[in-house]
Design an enzyme around this catalytic site. Sequence first.
Site, PDB file in Angstrom:
ATOM      1  N   CYS A  54      12.729  -8.937  14.866  1.00  0.00           N
ATOM      2  CA  CYS A  54      12.636  -9.680  16.125  1.00  0.00           C
ATOM      3  C   CYS A  54      13.551  -9.107  17.198  1.00  0.00           C
ATOM      4  O   CYS A  54      13.445  -9.469  18.365  1.00  0.00           O
ATOM      5  CB  CYS A  54      12.940 -11.153  15.902  1.00  0.00           C
TER       6      CYS A  54
ATOM      7  N   HIS B 223       0.728 -12.923  29.323  1.00  0.00           N
ATOM      8  CA  HIS B 223       0.956 -11.487  29.465  1.00  0.00           C
ATOM      9  C   HIS B 223       2.243 -11.171  30.224  1.00  0.00           C
ATOM     10  O   HIS B 223       2.321 -10.216  30.980  1.00  0.00           O
ATOM     11  CB  HIS B 223      -0.270 -10.775  30.056  1.00  0.00           C
TER      12      HIS B 223
ATOM     13  N   HIS C 153       8.177  -7.077  20.594  1.00  0.00           N
ATOM     14  CA  HIS C 153       7.006  -7.578  19.863  1.00  0.00           C
ATOM     15  C   HIS C 153       6.368  -8.704  20.670  1.00  0.00           C
ATOM     16  O   HIS C 153       6.924  -9.148  21.677  1.00  0.00           O
ATOM     17  CB  HIS C 153       7.394  -8.059  18.455  1.00  0.00           C
TER      18      HIS C 153
ATOM     19  N   GLU D 139       5.268 -20.455  17.656  1.00  0.00           N
ATOM     20  CA  GLU D 139       5.453 -19.022  17.826  1.00  0.00           C
ATOM     21  C   GLU D 139       4.543 -18.258  16.863  1.00  0.00           C
ATOM     22  O   GLU D 139       4.087 -17.161  17.164  1.00  0.00           O
ATOM     23  CB  GLU D 139       6.911 -18.649  17.581  1.00  0.00           C
TER      24      GLU D 139
END
EC number: 4.-.-.-
Length: 134
Positions: free
Chosen positions: A24, A75, A28, A124
Amino acid sequence: MPWQLNTEFTFDSAHVITGYDGPCGRLHGHTYRVRLELSADRLRSSAHVRRAIMVADFKTLKWAKKDVQAGGLDHAYLNDLLGDDTTAEVIAAHIHGETLRRVRDTLDPGDQGQDLCLKVILWETPDSNCEYWE
């Protein structure tokens, strides 16, 4: 509270959890799923209908679903918007604050929306979520 409005949507964004020792900590992305639960003591008007017939407009609640260039989170590179801390907890709190601000911006002058209570649930991954409310 007699009314509760619920809506769900998704958006895709990328981030890095700065300083995280593991995957993480690298760039990503996720398809985030959001559930908003907004309750109120009374009905109000909105930007699209001037009669007091809704808790809030679904269009206002779904702001985060919009493309980042249109003011949403879809995005987006979340670190550009939120800084180094882009955990699910921080993102859920950001969505909470921004959603309440946007809803309150649509209220009639003098109505501060003190009875509004918002809960944000942010997934998530399909099996990991965070809940935030005040």
